[in-house]
Scaffold this active site. Structure first.
Site, PDB file in Angstrom:
ATOM      1  CG  PHE A   1     -21.412 -25.553 -15.323  1.00  0.00           C
ATOM      2  CD1 PHE A   1     -20.921 -24.279 -15.377  1.00  0.00           C
ATOM      3  CD2 PHE A   1     -22.780 -25.748 -15.240  1.00  0.00           C
ATOM      4  CE1 PHE A   1     -21.761 -23.184 -15.319  1.00  0.00           C
ATOM      5  CE2 PHE A   1     -23.636 -24.654 -15.172  1.00  0.00           C
ATOM      6  CZ  PHE A   1     -23.128 -23.374 -15.213  1.00  0.00           C
TER       7      PHE A   1
ATOM      8  CB  SER B   1     -19.811 -26.703  -4.657  1.00  0.00           C
ATOM      9  OG  SER B   1     -20.935 -26.675  -5.509  1.00  0.00           O
TER      10      SER B   1
ATOM     11  CD1 TRP C   1     -16.676 -29.894 -10.708  1.00  0.00           C
ATOM     12  CD2 TRP C   1     -18.759 -29.082 -10.596  1.00  0.00           C
ATOM     13  NE1 TRP C   1     -17.481 -30.671 -11.517  1.00  0.00           N
ATOM     14  CE2 TRP C   1     -18.757 -30.185 -11.474  1.00  0.00           C
ATOM     15  CE3 TRP C   1     -19.948 -28.404 -10.369  1.00  0.00           C
ATOM     16  CZ2 TRP C   1     -19.914 -30.630 -12.113  1.00  0.00           C
ATOM     17  CZ3 TRP C   1     -21.091 -28.848 -11.011  1.00  0.00           C
ATOM     18  CH2 TRP C   1     -21.063 -29.957 -11.872  1.00  0.00           C
ATOM     19  CG  HIS C   2     -21.317 -24.983 -10.270  1.00  0.00           C
ATOM     20  ND1 HIS C   2     -21.256 -25.575  -9.008  1.00  0.00           N
ATOM     21  CD2 HIS C   2     -22.450 -25.467 -10.840  1.00  0.00           C
ATOM     22  CE1 HIS C   2     -22.310 -26.351  -8.840  1.00  0.00           C
ATOM     23  NE2 HIS C   2     -23.053 -26.316  -9.934  1.00  0.00           N
ATOM     24  N   GLY C   3     -17.446 -23.111 -12.133  1.00  0.00           N
ATOM     25  CA  GLY C   3     -16.833 -22.204 -13.091  1.00  0.00           C
ATOM     26  C   GLY C   3     -15.574 -21.563 -12.540  1.00  0.00           C
TER      27      GLY C   3
END
Length: 469
Positions: A469, A321, A324-326
């Site tokens: 994102f 996670s 995934w955000h950055g």
């Protein structure tokens, strides 16, 4: 294209709605669907013209790979096509979002000299890629007939949820749009959609945007020279800005969906009222949390497995996670810390330990504010500077002087923090609007007032934070 913009509100949306209702009156669902797909492609093309043809190619390739899975009677072929789809989608996501981060990390660790690439980050790729992946995985698992190309194209491209979600599953959207579903009309849906859109627009323009301006100014400046009061205000500003920016987008997306007779799933449910971090992530960006829970956590942990495997699965899920955000180390650190806090919450639940609700909610909120620093900072060095500033005491006189100076020049921001806290902790949320069956004159006046205030303050269009994102 931004929902909270004049171009969308006074041009794109009226034209799209007019065409939708005119075609709906013909009784031909295929024309309605073609119109919505065309409008959605225009919406994406105006927002990301450089990746328009790449987006179309991605939609078509995923559809035909899913079609191949359905049509094949051989398990080996089905597995091969599913694997190819996952590698294709995640490979493109890696190239566009993570290639340079990977090369930078290799250069740092191995002292190599790989050159970085100028890679465009396509708008919404983190969201629509997961939606297409979820569709293909569902097709593989349930063996039901694949949707037609037109229904699938509408499922993926439907513009209210295309850029920032919610990430909709096959069974949530397709039953509403397949067949003659879009020809049905319900006046209550229009009222519901207009009110949801107005509330979301007000959240974005009246609350989130001013807070974003202050917070981004704080993080882009020399945080080490900021006063203690300014540091806490900057951190809290992003805390509430993300809340109202994202929930505002979701309200607008769900409201627009209602205008077309489509109900999108709930994706935000008062996360700052959560009693622990497991509860928090069941309330924030709920459809993405669901995707990670099913695809990562569910692949590792199964009912009856021990606590060690539960902890490992949770940490792995939040590591993914965070990435995934950055594509940066501070996002990975943010993911790991969230994972640890969720593990603590799960262990307390397993051993039936709990805190009084007011204390639990307060501690969870304070922890979320502090963890958010890792998310909002420009790197681990700046995160350390912010934490040092937040917890370095100042003499009382110096603190009060800094607070008076801050209040004199940013009284509006401080007022918004108070209003935002009152809304988050003391009020119900907009999900209640979607459950109502009737609307009256008071709703019309309230919605019109919010929309008018938003329009009058729509002088400078700002993107949604999750566009990054």
């Amino acid at each position: 294209m931004i929902f909270s913009s004049y171009r969308f509100l006074f041009l794109f949306l009226p034209v799209t709605l007019t065409g939708f209702h005119l075609l709906r009156r013909t009784g031909r669902a295929v024309w309605v669907k073609l119109w919505l797909v065309a409008a959605s492609l225009v919406f994406y093309g105006l927002g990301q013209p450089d990746f328009f043809f790449g987006f179309v190619l991605l939609v078509l390739s995923n559809y035909y790979l899913g079609e191949g899975i359905v049509r094949s009677g051989r398990r080996a072929v089905r597995i091969s096509l599913l694997t190819a789809t996952i590698l294709w989608d995640l490979g493109l996501l890696f190239y566009f979002k993570y290639l340079n981060f990977f090369l930078e990390s290799v250069n740092l660790l191995l002292h190599t000299g790989f050159s970085l690439y100028h890679v465009l980050l396509p708008l919404g790729i983190s969201f629509f890629t997961f939606q297409m992946l979820a569709y293909v995985i569902d097709v593989y698992k349930d063996g039901k007939p694949a949707a037609t190309l037109l229904d699938y194209a509408l499922f993926v491209t439907f513009f209210p949820q295309l850029i920032v979600g919610p990430v909709v599953k096959r069974g949530e959207l397709l039953p509403q749009t397949e067949g003659e579903g879009l020809l049905r009309f319900d006046t209550v849906n229009v009222y519901r959609g207009a009110l949801l859109f107005s509330v979301g627009c007000a959240k974005k323009i009246l609350l989130a945007d001013p807070l974003i301006a202050f917070a981004s100014s704080f993080y882009s400046g020399d945080v080490g020279q900021a006063s203690l009061a300014a540091a806490w205000t900057g951190v809290l500003a992003y805390t509430f800005a993300y809340y109202f920016d994202f929930s505002g987008y979701i309200d607008m997306a769900r409201g627009i969906g209602c205008l077309f007779g489509v109900e999108l799933p709930v994706n935000f449910d008062s996360p700052y009222k959560a009693r622990n971090f497991a509860d928090f992530w069941r309330r924030w960006n709920m459809t993405i949390s669901r995707f990670f829970s099913e695809s990562v956590f569910g692949s590792i942990f199964h009912f009856g497995d021990g606590i060690v495997k539960l902890v490992f699965a949770t940490l792995a899920t939040f590591l993914v996670s965070g990435l995934w955000h950055g594509a940066d180390w501070h996002y990975l650190a943010w993911g790991v810390v969230n994972g640890v806090l969720v593990c603590c919450a799960n262990i307390m639940t397993l051993y039936r330990r709990s805190l009084p609700k007011p204390l639990a909610v307060s501690l969870t909120f304070i922890a979320s504010v502090l963890v958010r620093v890792l998310f909002d900072c420009n790197g681990m060095v700046q995160a350390a500077q912010v934490y040092r500033k937040l917890f370095t005491p100042e003499p009382w006189g110096g603190f009060m002087a800094g607070l008076r100076s801050l209040a004199a020049s940013n009284w509006y921001v401080l007022g918004l923090l108070v209003v935002g806290a009152a809304i988050c902790f003391c009020c119900g949320n907009s999900n209640a609007i979607s459950k109502r069956d009737s609307f009256g004159k008071r709703d019309a006046v309230w919605g019109a007032a919010l929309l008018m205030l938003s329009v009058f303050n729509m002088s400078q269009v700002s993107g949604f934070l999750y566009f990054n994102f």
